[in-house]
Enzyme design. Structure first.
Site, PDB file in Angstrom:
ATOM      1  N   ASP A 131       0.810  -1.211   0.000  1.00 51.57           N
ATOM      2  CA  ASP A 131       0.000   0.000   0.000  1.00 51.57           C
ATOM      3  C   ASP A 131       0.850   1.270   0.000  1.00 51.57           C
ATOM      4  O   ASP A 131       0.455   2.285  -0.546  1.00 51.57           O
ATOM      5  CB  ASP A 131      -0.913   0.034   1.236  1.00 51.57           C
ATOM      6  CG  ASP A 131      -1.921  -1.101   1.235  1.00 51.57           C
ATOM      7  OD1 ASP A 131      -1.930  -1.891   0.275  1.00 51.57           O
ATOM      8  OD2 ASP A 131      -2.698  -1.200   2.207  1.00 51.57           O
ATOM      9  N   ASP A 207      -2.632   5.420  -3.118  1.00 53.61           N
ATOM     10  CA  ASP A 207      -1.924   4.363  -2.420  1.00 53.61           C
ATOM     11  C   ASP A 207      -1.179   3.564  -3.491  1.00 53.61           C
ATOM     12  O   ASP A 207      -1.645   3.453  -4.639  1.00 53.61           O
ATOM     13  CB  ASP A 207      -2.891   3.456  -1.649  1.00 53.61           C
ATOM     14  CG  ASP A 207      -3.387   4.098  -0.343  1.00 53.61           C
ATOM     15  OD1 ASP A 207      -3.088   5.291  -0.098  1.00 53.61           O
ATOM     16  OD2 ASP A 207      -4.067   3.401   0.434  1.00 53.61           O
ATOM     17  N   HIS A 256      -7.594   0.205  -3.971  1.00 52.46           N
ATOM     18  CA  HIS A 256      -6.535  -0.730  -4.327  1.00 52.46           C
ATOM     19  C   HIS A 256      -7.020  -1.687  -5.422  1.00 52.46           C
ATOM     20  O   HIS A 256      -7.974  -2.430  -5.225  1.00 52.46           O
ATOM     21  CB  HIS A 256      -6.027  -1.536  -3.130  1.00 52.46           C
ATOM     22  CG  HIS A 256      -5.555  -0.648  -2.024  1.00 52.46           C
ATOM     23  ND1 HIS A 256      -5.453  -1.071  -0.728  1.00 52.46           N
ATOM     24  CD2 HIS A 256      -5.151   0.638  -2.016  1.00 52.46           C
ATOM     25  CE1 HIS A 256      -5.019  -0.082   0.021  1.00 52.46           C
ATOM     26  NE2 HIS A 256      -4.833   0.982  -0.737  1.00 52.46           N
ATOM     27  N   ASP A 258      -5.611  -4.329  -6.538  1.00 53.21           N
ATOM     28  CA  ASP A 258      -5.127  -5.711  -6.504  1.00 53.21           C
ATOM     29  C   ASP A 258      -6.106  -6.727  -5.896  1.00 53.21           C
ATOM     30  O   ASP A 258      -5.742  -7.885  -5.691  1.00 53.21           O
ATOM     31  CB  ASP A 258      -3.742  -5.798  -5.838  1.00 53.21           C
ATOM     32  CG  ASP A 258      -3.741  -5.292  -4.406  1.00 53.21           C
ATOM     33  OD1 ASP A 258      -4.764  -4.734  -3.945  1.00 53.21           O
ATOM     34  OD2 ASP A 258      -2.695  -5.448  -3.731  1.00 53.21           O
ATOM     35  N   CYS A 377      -1.106  -7.770  -1.012  1.00 53.23           N
ATOM     36  CA  CYS A 377      -1.069  -6.588  -0.142  1.00 53.23           C
ATOM     37  C   CYS A 377       0.045  -6.678   0.891  1.00 53.23           C
ATOM     38  O   CYS A 377       0.665  -5.667   1.231  1.00 53.23           O
ATOM     39  CB  CYS A 377      -2.378  -6.460   0.635  1.00 53.23           C
ATOM     40  SG  CYS A 377      -3.846  -6.601  -0.342  1.00 53.23           S
TER      41      CYS A 377
HETATM   42  N1  ARG Z   1     -10.614  -2.941  -1.872  1.00 54.66           N
HETATM   43  C1  ARG Z   1     -10.360  -4.353  -1.974  1.00 54.66           C
HETATM   44  C2  ARG Z   1     -11.575  -5.155  -1.488  1.00 54.66           C
HETATM   45  O1  ARG Z   1     -12.325  -4.698  -0.667  1.00 54.66           O
HETATM   46  C3  ARG Z   1      -9.188  -4.753  -1.152  1.00 54.66           C
HETATM   47  C4  ARG Z   1      -7.858  -4.443  -1.736  1.00 54.66           C
HETATM   48  C5  ARG Z   1      -6.783  -4.692  -0.732  1.00 54.66           C
HETATM   49  N2  ARG Z   1      -5.511  -4.396  -1.271  1.00 54.66           N
HETATM   50  C6  ARG Z   1      -4.467  -3.928  -0.591  1.00 54.66           C
HETATM   51  N3  ARG Z   1      -3.357  -3.700  -1.261  1.00 54.66           N
HETATM   52  N4  ARG Z   1      -4.518  -3.665   0.704  1.00 54.66           N
HETATM   53  O2  ARG Z   1     -11.767  -6.264  -1.938  1.00 54.66           O
END
Ligand code: ARG
Length: 393
Positions: A131, A207, A256, A258, A377
């Site tokens: 992040d 991020d 994010h 990913d 992550c």
């Molecule tokens: N926003 C994504 C979800 O709720 C989670 C992404 C988490 N990624 C990270 N690099 N912390 O599924």
């Protein structure tokens, strides 16, 4: 002091160092991993309630943020998550990868802090190197994160980043956001239609996990932490050698990329069926929860294989303080082409990855996931074998 230590730096830096011989070298999400940072959970602290969190935090935890800010997350969960991280580190080392961990005083996150622009009851953690740091080629960039609780998140990684710099890496800290009230839409509400960001365009924020790298092409989205100003900063900073593409997944809680859009190798993409991409032309239709969906991608993805991630098997009661359950099946880590770390309890995902032709390394990670993500992550690649290429020309 400065004068004495600087000449010594030259000892570490070869003036002819080419990109690929640099200690920091990573251009995409799939080349063979040589060195990686794995986060640490120690000291993780519940951040205080804020409108920026409202846009992403599951509502069943809002009370926890309102009443327990500055306190540790549940101890048993933190202990179990620490064990899972150590095991992940061990597995990666077993694959011949150098694993580094952040260094910090775990007490630091629970300390309140104040700047001329805001006060925060506490910090957050050093659990998610993805992040805060992004490596593009031989450069490490510290992201201008949007949450006040993450203002100091670069600190646990500084000793590592300084070491990488001394060994020849480029090091950039993106402009530190002020995070004054102007950065946030104070009366932000979920609306049922269009994506509506809680961060304004007051200053650049993003991020690091909002960008996914595929050589000269880098993909991102606007989100609840990443504004247009931040994306434009990255575009100008990286310059003409890179193309930044902004995709739309119609994700009202976007944060994010990913857990949404995950490249697995050249020509191979893992898609989150719950967040279909709507940018470009239709490339795939699939059924999810009795409805048919259309997945779109820009023309440049012509001929790519799109793998649709299975619905996570996590129980709906499983604690998830920051995210949806989708990190369980989408947030995988590619160790080298064809080899993927997948959550050990996700039997359907493990099976599908095998059917798709991947070797699966199962690693249990269910106690870590509550803190906001999974393998991708919790790590940040520092070095992968390989050079800058275009996968789309
Ligand atoms: N926003 C994504 C979800 O709720 C989670 C992404 C988490 N990624 C990270 N690099 N912390 O599924």
């Amino acid at each position: 002091m400065l004068r004495r230590s600087f000449p010594r730096l030259s000892r570490f830096v070869s003036s002819k160092a080419s990109l690929s011989s640099c200690i920091v070298n990573s251009h995409n999400e799939w080349d063979p991993l040589e060195e990686i940072i794995v986060g640490k959970i120690e000291g993780s602290t519940i951040p205080e309630w804020h409108v920026a969190g409202k846009a992403v935090w599951p509502s069943r935890y809002w009370d926890m943020y309102k009443t327990k800010a500055g306190q540790p997350f549940p101890r048993e969960l933190m202990n179990a998550a620490a064990k899972e991280l150590d095991y992940l580190a061990q597995v990666l080392e077993g694959e011949g990868i150098t694993v580094r961990r952040p260094e910090f005083n775990p007490q630091d996150f629970s300390k309140p802090f104040e700047t001329p622009d805001f006060k925060s009851k506490s910090g957050l953690y050093a659990a998610m190197p993805r992040d805060i740091l992004i490596v593009v080629g031989n450069e490490i960039i510290e992201a201008p994160m949007a949450w006040r609780s993450r203002y100091f998140e670069f600190r646990p990684f500084r000793s590592l980043v300084k070491e990488y710099f001394q060994k020849g890496a480029k090091w950039t800290a993106a402009p530190k956001p002020q995070m004054s009230d102007e950065l946030y839409n104070e009366d932000w509400q979920h609306n049922s239609g269009e994506f509506n960001s809680v961060v304004t365009e007051f200053e650049p924020t993003f991020d690091a996990a909002e960008f996914t790298r595929m050589g000269k092409d880098i993909f991102t989205q606007r989100s609840q932490v990443t504004n247009e100003f931040g994306i434009e900063w990255m575009r100008r900073h990286l310059g003409e050698e890179y193309r930044i593409h902004v995709l739309d997944f119609q994700d009202r809680n976007a944060m994010h990329i990913d857990g949404t859009f995950v490249p697995l190798g050249p020509g191979k993409l893992l898609a989150n069926p719950y967040r279909p991409c709507v940018t470009g032309r239709p490339v795939k239709t699939y059924a999810y929860k009795d409805k048919t969906y259309e997945y779109r991608l820009p023309e440049m993805f012509k001929g790519w294989e799109i793998f649709v991630a299975p619905t996570p098997e996590l129980s709906p009661e499983h604690p998830l303080f920051f995210t949806s359950p989708w990190t369980a099946t989408c947030n995988v880590l590619v160790v080298r082409p064809g080899v993927v770390v997948v959550e050990a309890h996700e039997t359907k995902a493990r099976q599908l990855f095998k059917e798709w032709g991947f070797d699966v390394i199962p690693v249990p990670f269910r106690n870590f996931m509550p803190f906001g993500g999974s393998f991708h992550c919790a790590t940040c690649d520092i070095r992968r074998t390989g050079s800058l290429q275009s996968y789309f020309d």
